[in-house]
Design a protein around this motif. Sequence first.
Motif, short mmCIF file in Angstrom:
data_model
loop_
_atom_site.label_atom_id
_atom_site.label_comp_id
_atom_site.label_asym_id
_atom_site.label_seq_id
_atom_site.Cartn_x
_atom_site.Cartn_y
_atom_site.Cartn_z
N TYR A 104 35.06 40.00 41.11
CA TYR A 104 35.80 38.93 40.59
C TYR A 104 36.19 38.11 41.67
O TYR A 104 36.57 38.46 42.72
CB TYR A 104 36.96 39.59 40.00
CG TYR A 104 37.23 38.72 38.79
CD1 TYR A 104 36.68 38.81 37.44
CD2 TYR A 104 38.63 37.74 38.73
CE1 TYR A 104 37.13 38.21 36.28
CE2 TYR A 104 38.64 36.79 37.59
CZ TYR A 104 38.20 37.11 36.52
OH TYR A 104 38.18 36.17 35.41
N LEU A 105 36.23 36.76 41.41
CA LEU A 105 36.66 35.61 42.28
C LEU A 105 37.72 34.94 41.87
O LEU A 105 37.72 34.64 40.49
CB LEU A 105 35.53 34.57 42.64
CG LEU A 105 35.84 33.30 43.06
CD1 LEU A 105 36.31 33.53 44.64
CD2 LEU A 105 34.48 32.35 43.33
N LEU A 106 39.00 34.54 42.34
CA LEU A 106 39.88 33.93 42.16
C LEU A 106 40.11 32.72 43.10
O LEU A 106 40.29 33.29 44.41
CB LEU A 106 41.14 34.64 41.83
CG LEU A 106 41.32 35.64 40.72
CD1 LEU A 106 42.60 36.45 40.53
CD2 LEU A 106 41.34 34.66 39.37
N PHE A 138 44.95 38.40 37.81
CA PHE A 138 44.69 39.20 39.01
C PHE A 138 44.99 40.63 38.47
O PHE A 138 44.09 41.77 38.61
CB PHE A 138 45.44 39.09 40.20
CG PHE A 138 45.51 39.94 41.13
CD1 PHE A 138 43.99 40.27 41.94
CD2 PHE A 138 46.43 41.07 41.35
CE1 PHE A 138 44.07 41.30 42.84
CE2 PHE A 138 46.41 41.77 42.28
CZ PHE A 138 45.04 42.25 43.16
N GLU A 139 46.14 40.89 37.89
CA GLU A 139 46.36 42.46 37.45
C GLU A 139 45.54 42.77 36.32
O GLU A 139 45.62 44.00 36.18
CB GLU A 139 48.15 42.22 36.96
CG GLU A 139 48.83 41.84 38.46
CD GLU A 139 50.39 41.65 38.23
OE1 GLU A 139 50.61 41.53 36.86
OE2 GLU A 139 51.19 41.68 38.89
N ASP A 140 44.99 41.71 35.37
CA ASP A 140 44.24 42.14 34.41
C ASP A 140 42.66 42.70 34.81
O ASP A 140 42.18 43.69 34.56
CB ASP A 140 44.30 41.15 33.41
CG ASP A 140 43.54 41.54 32.28
OD1 ASP A 140 43.60 42.43 31.49
OD2 ASP A 140 42.38 40.74 31.89
N ARG A 141 42.27 41.83 35.81
CA ARG A 141 40.89 41.94 36.25
C ARG A 141 40.86 42.94 37.18
O ARG A 141 39.73 43.65 37.28
CB ARG A 141 40.23 40.82 36.75
CG ARG A 141 39.50 39.85 35.74
CD ARG A 141 40.55 39.49 34.58
NE ARG A 141 39.67 39.03 33.40
CZ ARG A 141 40.04 38.37 32.26
NH1 ARG A 141 41.30 38.64 32.08
NH2 ARG A 141 39.31 37.91 31.42
N ALA A 142 41.69 43.26 38.26
CA ALA A 142 41.73 44.29 39.41
C ALA A 142 42.42 45.36 39.15
O ALA A 142 43.39 45.66 39.50
CB ALA A 142 42.47 43.42 40.47
N ARG A 143 41.54 45.96 38.22
CA ARG A 143 42.20 47.37 37.78
C ARG A 143 41.50 48.60 38.60
O ARG A 143 42.06 49.77 38.28
CB ARG A 143 42.12 47.57 36.44
CG ARG A 143 42.81 46.30 35.64
CD ARG A 143 42.77 46.78 34.11
NE ARG A 143 43.31 46.05 33.35
CZ ARG A 143 43.55 46.11 31.93
NH1 ARG A 143 42.72 47.05 31.38
NH2 ARG A 143 44.35 45.22 31.43
N LEU A 165 51.98 40.13 44.87
CA LEU A 165 50.31 40.11 44.95
C LEU A 165 50.23 41.23 45.86
O LEU A 165 49.17 42.17 45.85
CB LEU A 165 49.85 38.89 45.40
CG LEU A 165 48.75 38.77 45.93
CD1 LEU A 165 47.65 39.02 44.86
CD2 LEU A 165 48.28 37.24 46.60
N VAL A 166 50.86 41.11 47.04
CA VAL A 166 50.45 42.15 48.00
C VAL A 166 50.85 43.48 47.49
O VAL A 166 49.97 44.55 47.80
CB VAL A 166 51.56 41.96 49.36
CG1 VAL A 166 51.21 43.15 50.15
CG2 VAL A 166 51.13 40.84 50.04
N ALA A 167 51.73 43.81 46.78
CA ALA A 167 51.90 45.28 46.24
C ALA A 167 50.59 45.50 45.17
O ALA A 167 50.20 46.66 45.22
CB ALA A 167 53.04 45.28 45.24
N GLY A 168 50.25 44.47 44.59
CA GLY A 168 48.94 44.67 43.73
C GLY A 168 47.76 44.85 44.55
O GLY A 168 47.10 45.82 44.20
N LEU A 169 47.66 44.29 45.80
CA LEU A 169 46.45 44.24 46.56
C LEU A 169 46.53 45.88 47.21
O LEU A 169 45.43 46.55 47.14
CB LEU A 169 46.36 43.19 47.70
CG LEU A 169 46.03 42.04 47.06
CD1 LEU A 169 46.45 40.93 48.20
CD2 LEU A 169 44.66 41.89 46.61
N VAL A 170 47.46 46.22 47.53
CA VAL A 170 47.68 47.73 47.97
C VAL A 170 47.39 48.72 47.24
O VAL A 170 46.63 49.56 47.33
CB VAL A 170 49.09 47.88 48.66
CG1 VAL A 170 49.24 49.40 48.94
CG2 VAL A 170 49.46 47.00 49.57
#
Length: 233
Positions: A104-106, A138-143, A165-170
Amino acid sequence: MARPGVRRVRADAGAPPPLDAMWPMTVPAVAQLWAEGLELAPGATVLVGENASGKSTLVEVLAVALGLNPEGGSAGARLETRRTEPDALPLVVERAPGAPRWAYLLRDETLHGLYTYLEESGPSYHHLSHGEAFLAIFEDRARGAGTYLLDEPDAALSFAGQLRLVAGLVDVVDRGAQVVVATHSPLVAALPGATILEVGPWGLRPAAWDDLELTASWRQFLDRPESFLRHLR
């Protein structure tokens, strides 16, 4: 076992090479990818550099190589506003055995069009703030496992939003994902465990967060803003 993901992106040796004088080959980072290939870390890779350094172009080249819509979304996304992305280069994507194909690309600069496209069959992102909508997508697609490309996500986000965002990436990396993030933010560049590549006239080079000009400049500005601002008058 090796962690699944994209291991390397390289030139297709059997294809005619693109002209060196034509964009995007005039971008040093893209020319280096073509000449040497680009190995991607199994977890997170952060691209940093000045405006016009080529980091966004590199993200677009990677997105097209992965078969993604260059304006954002997945491989199946059907949206196009005004085409500014580079044409597909003859590249080969080397994946680890069993690596997921989901990607996925954002991109910050094309998010308005992506919001409109996704609203055709989903929630109304235009009713949210720019940052809220970005984080919601991001939170919906990057699961989970997959490859996620984010181009300048910090442009949409406050300090607190960048922390989120950083927390979600981690979290998504811990669940097996691979991420590539281009950023101007020292906060996002501090993503724990990330491989940092500095982009510039030299192409691509590994860097440590403490050694980045980005980090030094922000640290100096926050310590003594007047030392910068007095030169603007």
